[in-house]
Design an enzyme around this catalytic site. Sequence first.
Site, PDB file in Angstrom:
ATOM      1  N   TYR A  35      74.275 -23.307  87.063  1.00 36.15           N
ATOM      2  CA  TYR A  35      73.564 -22.234  86.669  1.00 36.15           C
ATOM      3  C   TYR A  35      72.281 -22.303  87.552  1.00 36.15           C
ATOM      4  CZ  TYR A  35      71.468 -18.106  83.925  1.00 36.15           C
ATOM      5  OH  TYR A  35      71.062 -17.176  83.696  1.00 36.15           O
TER       6      TYR A  35
ATOM      7  N   GLY B 147      72.116 -22.548  91.114  1.00 36.52           N
ATOM      8  CA  GLY B 147      72.807 -21.655  91.828  1.00 36.52           C
ATOM      9  C   GLY B 147      71.829 -20.680  92.061  1.00 36.52           C
TER      10      GLY B 147
HETATM   11  P1  NAD Z   1      76.753 -10.868  80.898  1.00 37.82           P
HETATM   12  O1  NAD Z   1      77.523 -12.141  80.916  1.00 37.82           O
HETATM   13  O2  NAD Z   1      76.778  -9.995  79.568  1.00 37.82           O
HETATM   14  O3  NAD Z   1      76.701 -10.134  82.248  1.00 37.82           O
HETATM   15  C1  NAD Z   1      77.008 -10.555  83.354  1.00 37.82           C
HETATM   16  C2  NAD Z   1      77.975  -9.695  84.048  1.00 37.82           C
HETATM   17  O4  NAD Z   1      78.622 -10.255  85.333  1.00 37.82           O
HETATM   18  C3  NAD Z   1      79.299  -9.670  83.111  1.00 37.82           C
HETATM   19  O5  NAD Z   1      79.894  -8.365  83.140  1.00 37.82           O
HETATM   20  C4  NAD Z   1      80.308 -10.567  84.102  1.00 37.82           C
HETATM   21  O6  NAD Z   1      81.661  -9.946  83.685  1.00 37.82           O
HETATM   22  C5  NAD Z   1      79.763  -9.985  85.544  1.00 37.82           C
HETATM   23  N1  NAD Z   1      80.089 -11.013  86.434  1.00 37.82           N
HETATM   24  C6  NAD Z   1      79.912 -12.427  86.380  1.00 37.82           C
HETATM   25  N2  NAD Z   1      80.633 -12.942  87.497  1.00 37.82           N
HETATM   26  C7  NAD Z   1      80.977 -12.001  88.382  1.00 37.82           C
HETATM   27  C8  NAD Z   1      81.345 -11.946  89.798  1.00 37.82           C
HETATM   28  N3  NAD Z   1      81.580 -12.943  90.488  1.00 37.82           N
HETATM   29  N4  NAD Z   1      81.681 -10.809  90.223  1.00 37.82           N
HETATM   30  C9  NAD Z   1      81.412  -9.692  89.717  1.00 37.82           C
HETATM   31  N5  NAD Z   1      80.822  -9.576  88.244  1.00 37.82           N
HETATM   32  C10 NAD Z   1      80.737 -10.828  87.708  1.00 37.82           C
HETATM   33  O7  NAD Z   1      75.144 -11.709  81.006  1.00 37.82           O
HETATM   34  P2  NAD Z   1      73.703 -10.727  80.643  1.00 37.82           P
HETATM   35  O8  NAD Z   1      72.712 -11.543  79.783  1.00 37.82           O
HETATM   36  O9  NAD Z   1      73.778  -9.313  80.861  1.00 37.82           O
HETATM   37  O10 NAD Z   1      72.799 -11.298  82.132  1.00 37.82           O
HETATM   38  C11 NAD Z   1      72.767 -10.607  83.364  1.00 37.82           C
HETATM   39  C12 NAD Z   1      72.184 -11.190  84.430  1.00 37.82           C
HETATM   40  O11 NAD Z   1      70.798 -11.525  84.048  1.00 37.82           O
HETATM   41  C13 NAD Z   1      72.773 -12.453  85.027  1.00 37.82           C
HETATM   42  O12 NAD Z   1      72.738 -12.659  86.250  1.00 37.82           O
HETATM   43  C14 NAD Z   1      71.930 -13.555  84.052  1.00 37.82           C
HETATM   44  O13 NAD Z   1      71.704 -14.800  84.533  1.00 37.82           O
HETATM   45  C15 NAD Z   1      70.520 -13.027  84.096  1.00 37.82           C
HETATM   46  N6  NAD Z   1      69.710 -13.302  82.836  1.00 37.82           N
HETATM   47  C16 NAD Z   1      70.097 -12.977  81.611  1.00 37.82           C
HETATM   48  C17 NAD Z   1      69.209 -13.536  80.452  1.00 37.82           C
HETATM   49  C18 NAD Z   1      69.475 -13.185  79.130  1.00 37.82           C
HETATM   50  O14 NAD Z   1      68.747 -13.765  78.314  1.00 37.82           O
HETATM   51  N7  NAD Z   1      70.443 -12.360  78.915  1.00 37.82           N
HETATM   52  C19 NAD Z   1      68.293 -14.411  81.030  1.00 37.82           C
HETATM   53  C20 NAD Z   1      68.005 -14.756  82.374  1.00 37.82           C
HETATM   54  C21 NAD Z   1      68.620 -14.272  83.361  1.00 37.82           C
END
Ligand code: NAD
Length: 311
Positions: A145, A148
Amino acid sequence: MPKRILITGGAGFLGSHLCDRMIAEGNEVICLDNYFTGRRTNVSHLLDNPNFELLRHDIIDPIKLEVDQIYNLACPASPIHYQYNAIKTMKTSVMGAINMLGLARRTGARILQASTSEVYGDPLIHPQKEEYWGHVNPIGIRSCYDEGKRCAETLFMDYHRQNDVDIRIMRIFNTYGPRMNAEVGRVVSNFVVQALKGEDITIYGDGSQTRSFCYCDDLITGMIQLMNGEHMGPINIGNPNEFTMLELANEVIDLTKSTSKISYLPLPSDDPKQRQPDISLAKELLDWEPKVQLRDGLQPTIDYFKKELNI
Ligand code: NAD
Ligand code: UDP
């Protein structure tokens, strides 16, 4: 002027809130997701809206679309899910970024990357400023992660320098709120669900590690301001109010009036000891700062899980 907006990971926790806001502002939204951690139910209330389109697609495969802006959120975000298939996580970050940047290059769309505080790893500088390069283990269980997302940032910068792609990089710190997936094992959803069910609250380690929790509405406001502002970033977006996991557990127990006890489990490896964003850049360049305090954000989150769990 309404835009056609692609939101990858749009059926996830943050993506679905972004879909809501983009639709409310009168835009056309293409919500793309492979449903690894996202759910159709997160966006089912939008399905009848003529401005909303839902696409099952995996961003590791290229796709051709005509769009004005791309928010690239697709990536599993919780340690349990991103470690479930570490190679796929890396592919999603790297090949996904290449595919989305290619799309941005072809269409001239502006593209925002949902990066993360994890690019700072287990930080030696506190709080973390954007200029800090981080302290990241390249071969640990979180590396798929962390590295990446770091590689995705590199690709964004290189597509910008080499191909003049119009980019935005947002470093998101821990965010919580309604529509978090109860299964993802993140600390806020775990504690709330455990407290509502009267189960033990599982603290990993001694609970002295800290995190700074941002409510989803604040985060989405910052994301939209970054996308539509002049600065490409990277910019930290998060709430600088820092809490230990023990403080969080007690806050959740208090708000839910739960009878749950606290139980202590081993700390996972590479678990950062502290994390707090320095948001001076966001304040100065975007005029953004979070407004929702932890207690005020926990309440709607608790209400959401009560409904989800029929409690
Ligand atoms: P989440 O897991 O709810 O959302 C991620 C979404 O991406 C999901 O709907 C999943 O099905 C989809 N997904 C995963 N791999 C995929 C692929 N190969 N192709 C298409 N869709 C795919 O997580 P979130 O908390 O909503 O996070 C959203 C983004 O924000 C992510 O990139 C995450 O790394 C980033 N982020 C979130 C947080 C947090 O605290 N929530 C913190 C730092 C970064
Ligand atoms: N954590 C915990 N109990 C849980 C889930 C997580 O004590 O049931 C801890 C975890 O070890 C970490 C912090 O809470 O120190 C935040 O974990 P999360 O998975 O939410 O996010 P991240 O580690 O990616 O910031």
